[in-house]
Design a protein around this motif. Structure first.
Motif, PDB file in Angstrom:
ATOM      1  N   LEU A 141       0.833  -1.211   0.000  1.00  0.00           N
ATOM      2  CA  LEU A 141       0.000   0.000   0.000  1.00  0.00           C
ATOM      3  C   LEU A 141       0.864   1.257   0.000  1.00  0.00           C
ATOM      4  CD1 LEU A 141      -2.804   1.362   0.308  1.00  0.00           C
ATOM      5  CD2 LEU A 141      -2.526   1.090   2.783  1.00  0.00           C
ATOM      6  N   ALA A 144       2.201   1.946  -3.307  1.00  0.00           N
ATOM      7  CA  ALA A 144       1.182   2.481  -4.219  1.00  0.00           C
ATOM      8  C   ALA A 144       1.058   3.995  -4.097  1.00  0.00           C
ATOM      9  CB  ALA A 144      -0.172   1.828  -3.930  1.00  0.00           C
ATOM     10  N   LEU A 145       1.423   4.537  -2.934  1.00  0.00           N
ATOM     11  CA  LEU A 145       1.353   5.982  -2.738  1.00  0.00           C
ATOM     12  C   LEU A 145       2.277   6.717  -3.707  1.00  0.00           C
ATOM     13  CD1 LEU A 145       0.427   8.490  -1.187  1.00  0.00           C
ATOM     14  CD2 LEU A 145       2.210   8.018   0.509  1.00  0.00           C
ATOM     15  N   LEU A 148       0.697   6.823  -7.005  1.00  0.00           N
ATOM     16  CA  LEU A 148      -0.359   7.832  -7.022  1.00  0.00           C
ATOM     17  C   LEU A 148       0.206   9.209  -7.338  1.00  0.00           C
ATOM     18  CD1 LEU A 148      -2.679   7.107  -3.958  1.00  0.00           C
ATOM     19  CD2 LEU A 148      -3.367   7.200  -6.347  1.00  0.00           C
ATOM     20  N   GLU A 157      -5.857   4.975 -10.240  1.00  0.00           N
ATOM     21  CA  GLU A 157      -4.844   4.638  -9.237  1.00  0.00           C
ATOM     22  C   GLU A 157      -5.391   4.801  -7.824  1.00  0.00           C
ATOM     23  OE1 GLU A 157      -2.124   3.178  -9.739  1.00  0.00           O
ATOM     24  OE2 GLU A 157      -2.113   3.320 -11.913  1.00  0.00           O
ATOM     25  N   GLU A 160      -7.533   1.733  -7.102  1.00  0.00           N
ATOM     26  CA  GLU A 160      -6.706   0.543  -6.853  1.00  0.00           C
ATOM     27  C   GLU A 160      -6.041   0.602  -5.485  1.00  0.00           C
ATOM     28  OE1 GLU A 160      -3.964   0.063 -10.045  1.00  0.00           O
ATOM     29  OE2 GLU A 160      -5.514  -0.310 -11.559  1.00  0.00           O
ATOM     30  N   THR A 161      -5.580   1.798  -5.115  1.00  0.00           N
ATOM     31  CA  THR A 161      -4.936   1.963  -3.811  1.00  0.00           C
ATOM     32  C   THR A 161      -5.935   1.776  -2.681  1.00  0.00           C
ATOM     33  OG1 THR A 161      -3.325   3.510  -4.756  1.00  0.00           O
ATOM     34  CG2 THR A 161      -3.594   3.547  -2.361  1.00  0.00           C
TER      35      THR A 161
END
Length: 229
Positions: A141, A144-145, A148, A157, A160-161
């Motif tokens: 996670l 994923a930032l 983003l 995005e 998904e996050t």
């Protein structure tokens, strides 16, 4: 379009988000080392336990240095795609993951694993394994930032996050269930373990389970940070 992407990445590079991702990885590495320490603890291998504890201590120290670097950089930044207070709150929770790993490792070194029934050892290994899963998913996670930011918070995005966060929270709930079950087993075996042993094991349950709790708290802060940007 190329110039726009470069501009976005320049903001990211100048911001705390690169060290923030590195900071998250230090935390999950510490938890992975803790899982090895737990195996050594349950096997009665004190030397390996102490080695892993030293390694966790170094990782926690490295995470602290990154935390200080991030905190120092935030006040001087003019351009930041999220609220600064939300970012600091998020960082505090993320930092606690390595802290709890360090605390759990130290706690294991205080008292040897003897006279502990196998079912309790198995319970600790299961609790540790699920806490590690939670931390690893949280690390995904946190990664994923950065994506983003690189896409300037595209809707796809973000979606998904956000989908990862409930999964982190679900694993944290699983850890809560395992904690309750393990605590019950500990109290049921008080005659074998002894009063001091029960107190020690309760403390260990709290510290190992706290890793998942802090992972879920950091995920929640990340959600707030994204929604209020």
């Amino acid at each position: 379009m190329i110039d726009y992407i470069r501009s976005v990445l320049d903001v990211v590079a100048e911001s705390p988000f690169v060290p923030l991702e590195a900071h998250a990885k230090k935390g999950v590495l510490a938890v992975e080392k803790l899982a090895e320490a737990m195996e050594a603890y349950c096997a009665g291998n004190q030397s390996i336990l102490e080695e892993r504890t030293d390694e966790i201590d170094k990782l926690e120290h490295e995470a602290d240095k990154l935390k200080q670097k991030i905190r120092a950089s935030i006040p001087s930044l003019i351009r930041l795609p999220v609220n600064k207070k939300d970012l600091l709150s998020f960082l505090k929770q993320q930092d606690s993951i390595a802290d709890y790993a360090q605390a759990a490792a130290y706690w294991m070194t205080l008292r040897p694993c003897k006279d502990i029934p196998e079912e309790i050892k198995e319970g600790f290994l299961e609790l540790m394994g699920t806490s590690l899963k939670t931390a690893r998913l949280y690390d995904e996670l946190a990664g994923a930032l950065y994506k983003l930011l690189a896409t300037s918070f595209s809707k796809e995005e973000i979606r998904e996050t956000m989908a990862i966060i409930p999964e982190v929270e679900r694993l944290e709930h699983d850890v809560d269930v395992l904690e309750t079950s393990l605590l019950k087993k500990i109290f049921e075996n008080e005659d074998t373990i002894g009063g001091a042993g029960v107190c020690h094991l309760i403390g260990l349950v709290e510290r190992v389970g706290g890793i998942a709790d802090k992972s879920a708290s950091a995920a929640d802060r990340l959600r707030t940070m994204i929604l209020r940007r």
